[in-house]
Each structure stands twice: as structure tokens, then as C-alpha cells.
Design a protein around this motif. Structure first.
Motif, PDB file in Angstrom:
ATOM      1  N   SER A 153       0.839  -1.189   0.000  1.00  0.00           N
ATOM      2  CA  SER A 153       0.000   0.000   0.000  1.00  0.00           C
ATOM      3  C   SER A 153       0.877   1.243   0.000  1.00  0.00           C
ATOM      4  N   HIS A 154       0.255   2.371  -0.315  1.00  0.00           N
ATOM      5  CA  HIS A 154       0.998   3.634  -0.346  1.00  0.00           C
ATOM      6  C   HIS A 154       1.728   3.890   0.961  1.00  0.00           C
ATOM      7  N   ILE A 155       1.046   3.759   2.068  1.00  0.00           N
ATOM      8  CA  ILE A 155       1.670   4.141   3.333  1.00  0.00           C
ATOM      9  C   ILE A 155       2.730   3.130   3.757  1.00  0.00           C
ATOM     10  N   ALA A 156       2.527   1.855   3.452  1.00  0.00           N
ATOM     11  CA  ALA A 156       3.560   0.857   3.758  1.00  0.00           C
ATOM     12  C   ALA A 156       4.804   1.106   2.914  1.00  0.00           C
ATOM     13  N   TYR A 157       4.599   1.487   1.668  1.00  0.00           N
ATOM     14  CA  TYR A 157       5.732   1.774   0.788  1.00  0.00           C
ATOM     15  C   TYR A 157       6.552   2.934   1.329  1.00  0.00           C
ATOM     16  N   GLY A 158       5.920   3.814   2.098  1.00  0.00           N
ATOM     17  CA  GLY A 158       6.635   4.942   2.684  1.00  0.00           C
ATOM     18  C   GLY A 158       7.767   4.525   3.600  1.00  0.00           C
ATOM     19  N   SER A 159       7.709   3.300   4.129  1.00  0.00           N
ATOM     20  CA  SER A 159       8.804   2.764   4.929  1.00  0.00           C
ATOM     21  C   SER A 159       9.715   1.870   4.109  1.00  0.00           C
ATOM     22  N   ILE A 160       9.129   1.045   3.249  1.00  0.00           N
ATOM     23  CA  ILE A 160       9.912   0.084   2.471  1.00  0.00           C
ATOM     24  C   ILE A 160      10.848   0.781   1.490  1.00  0.00           C
ATOM     25  N   ARG A 161      10.481   1.985   1.021  1.00  0.00           N
ATOM     26  CA  ARG A 161      11.141   2.616  -0.124  1.00  0.00           C
ATOM     27  C   ARG A 161      12.528   3.187   0.174  1.00  0.00           C
ATOM     28  N   MET A 162      13.219   2.698   1.167  1.00  0.00           N
ATOM     29  CA  MET A 162      14.536   3.214   1.514  1.00  0.00           C
ATOM     30  C   MET A 162      15.635   2.456   0.768  1.00  0.00           C
ATOM     31  N   GLU A 163      16.688   3.147   0.413  1.00  0.00           N
ATOM     32  CA  GLU A 163      17.745   2.555  -0.410  1.00  0.00           C
ATOM     33  C   GLU A 163      18.385   1.300   0.204  1.00  0.00           C
ATOM     34  N   PRO A 164      18.667   1.256   1.514  1.00  0.00           N
ATOM     35  CA  PRO A 164      19.208  -0.006   2.048  1.00  0.00           C
ATOM     36  C   PRO A 164      18.255  -1.181   1.837  1.00  0.00           C
ATOM     37  N   VAL A 165      16.950  -0.924   1.944  1.00  0.00           N
ATOM     38  CA  VAL A 165      15.961  -1.984   1.754  1.00  0.00           C
ATOM     39  C   VAL A 165      15.908  -2.410   0.294  1.00  0.00           C
ATOM     40  N   PHE A 166      16.012  -1.466  -0.627  1.00  0.00           N
ATOM     41  CA  PHE A 166      16.024  -1.831  -2.040  1.00  0.00           C
ATOM     42  C   PHE A 166      17.199  -2.751  -2.354  1.00  0.00           C
ATOM     43  N   MET A 167      18.360  -2.476  -1.750  1.00  0.00           N
ATOM     44  CA  MET A 167      19.507  -3.359  -1.969  1.00  0.00           C
ATOM     45  C   MET A 167      19.254  -4.745  -1.382  1.00  0.00           C
ATOM     46  N   ILE A 168      18.637  -4.774  -0.222  1.00  0.00           N
ATOM     47  CA  ILE A 168      18.260  -6.052   0.393  1.00  0.00           C
ATOM     48  C   ILE A 168      17.322  -6.826  -0.530  1.00  0.00           C
ATOM     49  N   LEU A 169      16.296  -6.175  -1.026  1.00  0.00           N
ATOM     50  CA  LEU A 169      15.305  -6.849  -1.854  1.00  0.00           C
ATOM     51  C   LEU A 169      15.870  -7.232  -3.220  1.00  0.00           C
ATOM     52  N   GLY A 170      16.835  -6.458  -3.725  1.00  0.00           N
ATOM     53  CA  GLY A 170      17.492  -6.838  -4.971  1.00  0.00           C
ATOM     54  C   GLY A 170      18.228  -8.157  -4.820  1.00  0.00           C
ATOM     55  N   GLN A 171      18.969  -8.296  -3.726  1.00  0.00           N
ATOM     56  CA  GLN A 171      19.677  -9.549  -3.472  1.00  0.00           C
ATOM     57  C   GLN A 171      18.696 -10.706  -3.293  1.00  0.00           C
ATOM     58  N   SER A 172      17.633 -10.478  -2.563  1.00  0.00           N
ATOM     59  CA  SER A 172      16.646 -11.537  -2.338  1.00  0.00           C
ATOM     60  C   SER A 172      15.946 -11.924  -3.633  1.00  0.00           C
ATOM     61  N   ALA A 173      15.670 -10.948  -4.491  1.00  0.00           N
ATOM     62  CA  ALA A 173      15.032 -11.233  -5.777  1.00  0.00           C
ATOM     63  C   ALA A 173      15.913 -12.145  -6.618  1.00  0.00           C
ATOM     64  N   ALA A 174      17.208 -11.855  -6.667  1.00  0.00           N
ATOM     65  CA  ALA A 174      18.123 -12.686  -7.446  1.00  0.00           C
ATOM     66  C   ALA A 174      18.222 -14.091  -6.872  1.00  0.00           C
ATOM     67  N   THR A 175      18.162 -14.196  -5.562  1.00  0.00           N
ATOM     68  CA  THR A 175      18.195 -15.508  -4.923  1.00  0.00           C
ATOM     69  C   THR A 175      17.004 -16.354  -5.368  1.00  0.00           C
ATOM     70  N   VAL A 176      15.835 -15.753  -5.363  1.00  0.00           N
ATOM     71  CA  VAL A 176      14.641 -16.466  -5.835  1.00  0.00           C
ATOM     72  C   VAL A 176      14.801 -16.845  -7.303  1.00  0.00           C
ATOM     73  N   ALA A 177      15.335 -15.937  -8.107  1.00  0.00           N
ATOM     74  CA  ALA A 177      15.513 -16.194  -9.539  1.00  0.00           C
ATOM     75  C   ALA A 177      16.406 -17.404  -9.779  1.00  0.00           C
ATOM     76  N   VAL A 178      17.537 -17.446  -9.108  1.00  0.00           N
ATOM     77  CA  VAL A 178      18.481 -18.541  -9.328  1.00  0.00           C
ATOM     78  C   VAL A 178      17.911 -19.867  -8.836  1.00  0.00           C
ATOM     79  N   LEU A 179      17.253 -19.851  -7.703  1.00  0.00           N
ATOM     80  CA  LEU A 179      16.657 -21.089  -7.197  1.00  0.00           C
ATOM     81  C   LEU A 179      15.544 -21.578  -8.119  1.00  0.00           C
ATOM     82  N   ALA A 180      14.801 -20.658  -8.720  1.00  0.00           N
ATOM     83  CA  ALA A 180      13.784 -21.056  -9.693  1.00  0.00           C
ATOM     84  C   ALA A 180      14.431 -21.727 -10.891  1.00  0.00           C
ATOM     85  N   LEU A 181      15.559 -21.204 -11.335  1.00  0.00           N
ATOM     86  CA  LEU A 181      16.276 -21.812 -12.456  1.00  0.00           C
ATOM     87  C   LEU A 181      16.793 -23.199 -12.092  1.00  0.00           C
ATOM     88  N   GLU A 182      17.352 -23.313 -10.911  1.00  0.00           N
ATOM     89  CA  GLU A 182      17.916 -24.595 -10.502  1.00  0.00           C
ATOM     90  C   GLU A 182      16.845 -25.668 -10.319  1.00  0.00           C
TER      91      GLU A 182
END
Length: 555
Positions: free
Chosen positions: A496-525
């Protein structure tokens, strides 16, 4: 997305010195994972993909990589730093390592630096992390990440949003950029602030503020009458009209004459954007504020009235970063946030986005010039302000102006799981954590309007602080399976808009980028869709790689 008005900037310096930058060929470029975007999340996703043994290509509309982390937002929104792990923490450790060397303090000594961060010391010697940094240092660290892992990057490559996404059986087969280059992959990651690939793939998303009724929230929707920060007119009773208190004279610029709506109702409006300027008062490194294109002092009449009312917080958000520089952010009732001028940005064409960005640039440069030169500015403010200017050694190929506008919010996916204020505030537990956040649910102003009493007021700027760090659900980065089964979205996440107001921080984006790639590779494997990867496997890999999935004891 970088400052598009400078599309013609040559990228030859990058191509000649960085081996990982490869010119697109006429034939299809293929990799296990294709990442679209140049944000901090894009970089961590690329690094994690390679670390897990798969091939990757980063297709970036940006020339300069790292998003806001390398474009002025150096006064990091950390929240509770103990929950920042994995590659995100490694980034801040690399910042520490750089500034741990005396020779890198060019304009001041480390001892003379105030060491003040956002809710935490800037330099944490115990954990060897540093949370505050200069823009060009952040960019160089992202470039080193790419070089160290030999990651292929195609810059200045814009997705053909009209017909550049080819899908079959609910999967993306390929994407094509405006220059005709085709990229084929098995898994795709949309790491843009705007969610352009997500939208072009037909994934459901939301723009604007939901009504509180949709997710049974309190802090979503229109927030008329809620004044949590100091970014409002309070009880100053400032007239919105060209001739004070004369409605027939017309409304001043930057004020809407529309009804703001009722509290809790939804709308399609966005919190304001701005540029995070890097300023300095070091005479050897200072570039004075120039008169910008389309300068019109009447655009800033409202600010003159704010000063006349006795407001005196001009320098409140000149937050110190190393080497006598600042990360200068919006502060006050009339400041760098260009309220109400970005509503159509998320879904706009590239051409229209360029217009919006240019208007924001002209507005903000004009604001600086107005304070520096206009006779209505208090003499003491103007005298001090003129000791400041743009840092000459930042954004050197862009006239010292940030490459990236601060897209605080654009599209947000409606995915497998929607994070709301209930998860952020700890009222609803999260079972499948892929990382953590902790920052205040923070929305900047959304609109500037006229009150029933005939005064100007801002609306939308609120801040609600979680009592403790919260877990981010795996489903927030995954589209619904029936919409797309090989796409992951770590920036324009499902919230939601207000939840994104907390999630949208740069350290969190880096965290979620790493987690996204982890899911991607495991899906491939596992030869599975991204939605069908075992959470047990995901959590095991993330923990192995230093990701924080549950709140540890404080550092």
C-alpha cells in the motif's frame, strides 16, 4: 531512471574504461537472468546472480548506476541498522573502508567531520560500516561491484514499453529496447523505480493512494488536517492569492484550487519528487547558483510570504556528508519538493517524463536562485545562503546537478502479497521473510490547497514510526502467478501507499534486490516458476549470504 533530459550525454568514458560494459549486438543478447534498471537494487541483484553461478545482463536506462544512492541521497535513511544485512551491508562496509583512509578526506579531516547520521552515528567503527557518503563514492562502489563480478551492463537502454515485451504462456521470453536490441532470458527482474517492465508485462499495479477501506488502514489515503512534520504552513494563515486575501486576483503558482478531498479517501496523486542536491560552502569547491532556464520569480512568491511570517529554518536539512558537503533535502512549507507536479509521471511516455523532470529541475534551480538573489529574502538568510553552492566535484558531466530525480513513489505492484501498515506496525505477522525494514512510514506532501478559511496548506506529509523492525514478505516481490511466472519486482513492490513509505529506503532496495536474485536462481535450478520456489530453500540461501530475516539484538 536518470535525468532523461540529458539523453545525449556520451558514455564513451564508461565504455573505454570498464570491461563489463559491452555494446549491444544486432543478434539477441541472452542470459539466465535479465535485470532491467540501474538502481541500487539492480546492482545487488546482478551481483547475487553471479555469486550463485548464473549469467546476467543488466539493461539500464541509466548511464550512471546506483539510483538515488549515487545521485545525492548520501544521508542514508537507515532506521535500525542491525537489520541491514547481506550485500546491502557490504555496500556500507565498502563506504567505511574508503573513508577509513586519510587521503580520501580531501576537503576536511575525518576528525573535523561531525559523524552525525540519520538516527545513528555516520561512522560505526565497531561494525566497520559507514552510512553517510558522497555521491561519486557511492557510484564508484557500485562500479567496483560490477567490475569485480565481471557483470555485463548495457547503459542508456530504454525498454520499448509499447511492444518490446514478448510473452508466451504467462512468461516473458524477451524484451526489446528502443534501439532494437533484444534480450532473451529465463528470469527477468524489474529493478526500476517506475516498474516499467512490470507494467509492460501486463502485471497488475496501483498508482496513488488507496482508500483506507481497501486494506482497513488508518494512514493511507488523503490526510487533510494531519500535520506530522514541519513541512506545512501550520497556523501561519498565509494567503494563497496573488493579491493577499483577494480571491478575485487569482491563485498563486504551486497551489491547487481543487477540493483536497476527505480524509481516508483514495486518489491518484503522488507524494512530491525533488533532487537531492550536493551542496558545499567550501569556496574552493563551490559553484554559485546560476539563473536557470524559464526563471520566473513569481513562482516563489509563496516562499517570500513564508519568510515574512517569521519562518527561519532554511538550513535545517543541509545534512552534512564528508568533505564539507551536504545531502540537501526538502524542509519546510515551501521547499525543494515540487508538490503536485508529478501526478502523471509513473505512466507517462518517456517524452512526457523528460518534460516533468525538466520542470522539476527548473523549479528547484529557480528556488535556489530566488533565495540567493531576491530582495524579499531576509538579509541574514541570503548572506548565509550565498556561502553555499553546488559541489564542483560531483555530477561533473551534468553541470554538478544530480543525475537522478527522486522518484519517491511511482507504480506499486499488486502481487502475491500486499504489505500494508498492519505488517509495518507489527499488527500482522509475516511468515515468509526475505529481509527487513525499520524506517518510519514516511510520505512527503501530495498536494497544496486552499483551506475553507482561505489560507494555503499542504497535505500528505505524515510519519508513523514502527515500534520495532518488521519482516518483508516474499510475496511482495512476486507477481500473481497467472499474470507472469518468471518476473520478480524488488523496487516497485506490492504494498500500500503508506507501507511503501517505509519500504522505499535505499538499504531496503539493496536487500530486496539480493533476495530477488536468490529467488531467480533457485527457480532456475529447480526448473520452476518464481512463485513455486520453496521458501525453506530461499531462507536457507539468504541466511547463508548474510541476509537478516528476523530481528537480531541491536548492534
Amino acid at each position: 531512471m536518470r535525468l532523461l533530459v540529458y539523453l545525449t550525454i556520451l558514455i564513451t568514458p564508461y565504455l573505454s574504461c570498464d570491461s563489463q560494459d559491452k555494446q549491444p549486438s544486432n543478434k539477441a543478447n541472452s542470459a539466465d537472468v535479465i535485470i532491467y534498471g540501474g538502481t541500487s537494487a539492480a546492482i545487488t541483484a546482478a551481483v547475487q546472480t553471479v555469486k550463485m553461478g548464473k549469467s546476467v545482463i543488466v539493461v539500464s536506462p541509466d548511464i550512471h548506476l546506483g539510483g538515488l544512492s549515487s545521485s545525492g541521497l548520501g544521508f542514508t535513511d537507515t532506521g535500525d541498522k542491525s537489520v541491514i544485512g547481506g550485500l546491502s551491508r557490504e555496500f556500507y562496509q565498502k563506504v567505511y573502508n574508503y573513508y577509513d583512509k586519510d587521503e580520501n578526506w580531501k576537503w576536511q579531516t575525518q576528525e573535523s567531520y561531525g559523524n552525525v547520521g540519520q538516527g545513528t552515528p555516520a561512522i560505526d567503527g565497531k561494525n566497520k560500516t559507514m552510512w553517510i557518503f558522497e555521491p561519486h563514492i557511492a557510484e564508484s562502489i557500485f562500479e567496483d561491484f560490477l567490475k569485480d563480478y565481471d557483470i555485463t551492463v548495457h547503459r542508456d537502454s530504454y525498454l520499448n514499453r509499447e511492444n518490446g515485451v514478448k510473452m508466451k504462456d504467462g512468461k516473458i521470453n524477451s524484451i526489446t529496447t528502443l534501439n532494437g536490441t533484444v534480450y532473451q532470458g529465463k528470469i527477468f527482474i524489474d529493478a526500476t523505480y517506475e516498474g516499467d517492465l512490470m507494467a509492460a508485462a501486463g502485471v497488475n499495479y496501483h498508482v496513488g493512494r488507496e482508500s483506507n477501506k481497501i486494506y482497513n488502514e488508518e494512514w493511507n489515503g488523503i490526510q487533510v488536517g494531519i500535520l506530522h512534520h514541519k513541512h506545512n504552513f501550520g497556523d501561519r494563515k498565509i494567503s494563497p492569492y496573488k493579491i493577499p486575501n483577494d480571491a478575485s486576483s487569482g491563485i498563486l503558482p504551486k497551489i491547487s484550487g481543487d477540493d483536497p478531498g476527505e480524509r481516508g479517501n483514495g486518489d491518484k496523486k503522488l507524494q512530491a519528487y525533488c533532487f537531492r542536491m550536493c551542496l558545499t560552502n567550501n569556496p574552493e569547491n563551490r559553484k554559485p547558483f546560476d539563473k536557470p532556464d524559464n526563471y520566473d520569480p513569481q513562482q516563489y512568491e509563496l516562499l517570500a510570504r513564508v519568510y515574512e511570517s517569521g519562518w527561519n529554518q532554511t538550513f535545517r536539512k543541509f545534512d552534512a556528508i564528508p568533505n564539507l558537503k551536504t545531502d540537501t533535502n526538502n524542509h519546510g512549507p515551501f521547499s525543494t519538493d515540487n508538490i503536485g507536479m508529478n501526478y502523471d509521471y509513473p505512466e507517462a511516455s518517456y517524452e512526457r517524463r523528460r518534460e516533468i523532470i525538466k520542470e522539476h529541475e527548473d523549479y528547484q534551480k529557480g528556488l535556489m536562485y530566488f533565495i540567493a538573489t531576491d530582495s524579499r529574502i531576509p538579509a541574514d538568510v541570503q548572506s548565509e545562503f550565498n556561502t553555499w553552492g553546488l559541489a564542483k566535484d560531483e555530477f561533473e558531466d551534468n553541470n554538478n546537478w544530480p543525475h537522478q530525480i527522486y522518484v519517491r513513489e511511482a507504480r506499486r505492484m499488486v502481487g502475491n502479497y500486499v504489505m500494508t501498515e498492519h505488517e509495518i506496525l507489527g499488527k500482522t505477522p509475516v511468515e515468509k521473510s526475505i529481509g527487513m525494514g525499520s524506517y518510519t512510514m514516511d510520505s512527503h506532501n501530495v498536494q497544496r490547497y486552499i483551506t475553507p478559511e482561505g489560507h494555503v496548506q499542504n497535505e500528505g506529509d505524515i510519519g508513523i514510526k514502527p515500534k520495532k523492525p518488521y519482516q518483508i514478505h516474499l510475496g511482495t516481490i512476486l507477481p500473481k502467478k497467472e499474470e507472469c511466472s518468471n518476473l520478480i519486482v524488488p523496487v516497485a513492490v506490492s504494498s500500500s501507499h503508506i507501507a511503501y513509505g517505509s519500504i522505499r529506503m535505499e538499504p531496503v532496495f539493496m536487500i530486496l534486490g539480493q533476495s530477488a536474485a536468490t529467488v531467480a536462481v533457485l527457480a532456475l535450478e529447480n526448473n520452476s516458476t518464481v512463485q513455486d520456489v520453496s521458501y525453506t530453500e530461499i531462507a536457507k540461501q539468504l541466511k547463508k549470504d548474510g541476509q537478516v530475516l528476523i530481528s537480531p539484538s541491536k548492534e
